[in-house]
Design an enzyme around this catalytic site. Structure first.
Site, short mmCIF file in Angstrom:
data_model
loop_
_atom_site.label_atom_id
_atom_site.label_comp_id
_atom_site.label_asym_id
_atom_site.label_seq_id
_atom_site.Cartn_x
_atom_site.Cartn_y
_atom_site.Cartn_z
N GLU A 26 -5.67 14.55 -4.93
CA GLU A 26 -4.24 14.51 -4.61
C GLU A 26 -3.46 15.34 -5.62
O GLU A 26 -3.70 15.24 -6.83
CB GLU A 26 -3.77 13.05 -4.62
CG GLU A 26 -2.69 12.76 -3.64
CD GLU A 26 -3.15 12.94 -2.18
OE1 GLU A 26 -2.82 13.99 -1.60
OE2 GLU A 26 -3.81 12.04 -1.64
N HIS A 27 -2.52 16.12 -5.12
CA HIS A 27 -1.71 17.03 -5.95
C HIS A 27 -2.60 18.06 -6.64
O HIS A 27 -2.28 18.53 -7.72
CB HIS A 27 -0.88 16.25 -6.98
CG HIS A 27 0.28 15.50 -6.35
ND1 HIS A 27 1.45 16.12 -5.99
CD2 HIS A 27 0.43 14.20 -6.02
CE1 HIS A 27 2.27 15.22 -5.47
NE2 HIS A 27 1.68 14.06 -5.47
N THR A 28 -3.73 18.36 -6.05
CA THR A 28 -4.60 19.41 -6.60
C THR A 28 -4.48 20.71 -5.83
O THR A 28 -4.81 21.77 -6.35
CB THR A 28 -6.08 18.97 -6.58
OG1 THR A 28 -6.38 18.51 -5.26
CG2 THR A 28 -6.35 17.85 -7.58
N ASP A 29 -3.98 20.64 -4.59
CA ASP A 29 -4.08 21.86 -3.75
C ASP A 29 -3.16 22.97 -4.23
O ASP A 29 -3.49 24.15 -4.09
CB ASP A 29 -3.92 21.56 -2.25
CG ASP A 29 -2.53 21.14 -1.83
OD1 ASP A 29 -1.76 20.66 -2.70
OD2 ASP A 29 -2.20 21.28 -0.64
N GLY A 113 2.83 10.92 6.46
CA GLY A 113 1.87 11.50 5.51
C GLY A 113 0.49 11.71 6.11
O GLY A 113 -0.45 12.00 5.39
N LEU A 114 0.36 11.57 7.42
CA LEU A 114 -0.94 11.83 8.07
C LEU A 114 -0.94 13.22 8.71
O LEU A 114 -1.82 13.56 9.49
CB LEU A 114 -1.27 10.74 9.09
CG LEU A 114 -1.45 9.35 8.46
CD1 LEU A 114 -1.83 8.32 9.52
CD2 LEU A 114 -2.50 9.37 7.37
N SER A 115 0.07 13.99 8.39
CA SER A 115 0.13 15.40 8.74
C SER A 115 0.32 15.68 10.22
O SER A 115 -0.39 16.48 10.83
CB SER A 115 -1.12 16.11 8.22
OG SER A 115 -0.75 17.37 7.80
N GLU A 149 4.70 26.86 8.58
CA GLU A 149 5.39 25.74 7.94
C GLU A 149 6.20 26.21 6.73
O GLU A 149 7.32 25.77 6.50
CB GLU A 149 4.37 24.65 7.54
CG GLU A 149 5.05 23.41 6.98
CD GLU A 149 4.33 22.11 7.32
OE1 GLU A 149 3.46 22.09 8.21
OE2 GLU A 149 4.66 21.10 6.66
N ASP A 161 -3.45 20.50 4.52
CA ASP A 161 -3.21 19.84 5.80
C ASP A 161 -3.74 20.65 6.98
O ASP A 161 -4.39 20.12 7.88
CB ASP A 161 -1.70 19.61 6.02
CG ASP A 161 -1.12 18.67 4.99
OD1 ASP A 161 -1.89 18.09 4.22
OD2 ASP A 161 0.12 18.53 4.96
P1 ADP Z 1 3.91 14.55 8.36
O1 ADP Z 1 3.43 13.83 7.16
O2 ADP Z 1 3.80 13.68 9.57
O3 ADP Z 1 3.29 15.89 8.51
P2 ADP Z 1 6.26 16.17 8.02
O4 ADP Z 1 7.61 15.85 7.53
O5 ADP Z 1 5.47 17.19 7.29
O6 ADP Z 1 5.46 14.77 8.11
O7 ADP Z 1 6.33 16.66 9.54
C1 ADP Z 1 7.04 15.93 10.48
C2 ADP Z 1 7.80 16.88 11.39
O8 ADP Z 1 6.88 17.60 12.22
C3 ADP Z 1 8.71 16.15 12.36
O9 ADP Z 1 9.98 15.91 11.77
C4 ADP Z 1 8.79 17.13 13.52
O10 ADP Z 1 9.73 18.15 13.26
C5 ADP Z 1 7.40 17.76 13.52
N1 ADP Z 1 6.52 17.03 14.46
C6 ADP Z 1 5.34 16.47 14.19
N2 ADP Z 1 4.80 15.88 15.29
C7 ADP Z 1 5.67 16.09 16.30
C8 ADP Z 1 5.71 15.73 17.68
N3 ADP Z 1 4.73 15.03 18.27
N4 ADP Z 1 6.79 16.11 18.40
C9 ADP Z 1 7.78 16.83 17.84
N5 ADP Z 1 7.80 17.17 16.55
C10 ADP Z 1 6.77 16.83 15.77
MG MG Z 2 3.44 17.52 7.15
#
Ligand code: ADP
Ligand code: MG
Length: 352
Positions: A26-29, A113-115, A149, A161
């Site tokens: 964690e926090h290594t990437d 946080g599950l990406s 991203e 991720d």
């Molecule tokens: P996470 O830990 O889930 O990756 P993030 O903040 O990095 O959290 O990403 C979440 C964002 O990704 C949401 O606010 C949205 O903009 C986009 N997103 C992810 N999944 C969906 C989905 N099924 N439909 C629409 N947007 C999504």
């Molecule tokens: Mg994310």
């Protein structure tokens, strides 16, 4: 809700990509270091067809949100920028992308946080690869997703991720060297499975804290005269640094060593111990835990058949991951959650 109901036509292709949980590293990437994620069963599905006009039309079933816009105009706001970002990085790489209808549906919890963001990018890029017969391999898909991203969602993320979503599966761990992109697909520690529980605490400080930690790591690497903290393997070498750089560097160095140790075919119990050590390091040296995460980890670590537990993701809220004896995941997740929620928290089970 499905593609046909929204767009009155059948999609041309469908593609999916999983969320991920990081088991160690964690926090290594962003320190050119080592990570060890696995895919989770939840995934994002993207259905794509050609637009009947000269505009893009995106719909998210989870957000119940529709976005229609001119591909030649400005990038859209909100969830659409993750998809549009993928299209724009492909276009910048020389691929011609026509106006599209895109329908998104997902079982990956959004913002836990599950990406879900990487799952959305990788699913989108996989769908575009098959629709347009693009010559892209899975590593390139991960790299394009990361660029989307960074450039279009404004998140300065590492490659963890997207590589996990693009290359990992739910039955294995993916070891990744984030500097060289060398990787290995490894079996889980024998006789063990994974539980993930959300603490119910929003990752409120995650962005500012994350940026600050990144800056501290850069300063530490600078003062130690290395390109990145990954270049140091002995935590003693961090001792001359001033605080808090010494602590930050010690976490990254010991965390990288823990990931490498986990590659040695160790027992599930030994793997669990590395996870416990990782949590202590994230809490005490890296200072990215919060009381709710410590409570959740304490409960897990004192529950029979839990081999190890730690916060996962950037910290400042979010989820915890535990390694537990195979077959015990569901019962342990439920009893942990009951105990945790009696402390006034509102957690929920993400994977069991
Ligand atoms: P996470 O830990 O889930 O990756 P993030 O903040 O990095 O959290 O990403 C979440 C964002 O990704 C949401 O606010 C949205 O903009 C986009 N997103 C992810 N999944 C969906 C989905 N099924 N439909 C629409 N947007 C999504
Ligand atoms: Mg994310």
């Amino acid at each position: 809700m499905n593609y046909t109901q929204i767009f009155n036509a059948a999609p041309a292709v469908e593609a999916l990509a999983p969320g991920r949980v990081n088991l160690l590293g964690e926090h290594t990437d962003y320190n050119d270091g080592f990570v060890l994620p696995t895919a989770i069963p939840q995934h994002t599905t993207v259905a794509i067809g050609f637009s009947p006009d000269d505009r893009h039309h995106f719909y998210s079933a989870e957000l119940e949100e529709r976005v229609d816009f001119d591909p030649a105009g400005a990038s859209p706001e909100g969830f659409a920028r993750y998809i549009d970002g993928c299209i724009r990085v492909l276009a910048a790489a020389g691929h011609k992308i026509p106006p599209l209808n895109i329908f998104v549906t997902s079982s990956v919890p959004i913002g836990s946080g599950l990406s879900s963001s990487a799952a959305l990018e990788v699913a989108t890029l996989r769908g575009l690869r098959s629709l347009l017969h693009l010559p892209l391999d899975d590593v390139e898909i991960a790299q394009l997703g990361q660029q989307a991203e960074i450039q279009y969602a404004g998140v300065s993320c590492g490659i963890l991720d997207q590589m996990a979503s693009s290359l990992a599966d739910t039955d294995h761990m993916l070891f990744l060297d984030t500097r060289t992109l060398d990787r290995q697909i490894l079996p889980f520690p024998p006789g063990a499975e994974i539980v993930v529980i959300d603490s119910g605490v929003a990752r409120s400080l995650a962005t500012s804290g994350y940026n600050q930690r990144r800056a501290e790591c850069e300063a530490a690497a600078d003062q130690l005269g290395v390109k990145a903290l990954r270049d140091i393997t002995d935590p003693q070498q961090a001792e001359p640094l001033p605080e808090p750089l010494r602590q930050r560097a010690r976490h990254v160095i010991t965390e990288n060593n823990r990931v490498l140790k986990a590659l040695e075919g160790i027992t599930a119990a030994a793997f669990g111990k590395l996870m416990n050590d990782s949590h202590a390091s994230l809490r005490d040296d890296y200072e990215v835990s919060v009381p709710a995460l410590d409570t959740l980890v304490d409960i897990l670590q004192t529950t029979p058949d839990v081999l190890g537990a730690r916060l996962t993701g950037a910290g400042f809220g979010g989820a915890c991951v535990a390694l537990v004896t195979e077959g015990r995941g569901e019962a342990i997740a439920q009893s942990t959650l009951d105990q945790y929620n009696r402390t006034g928290n509102h957690g929920h089970i993400l994977v069991s």
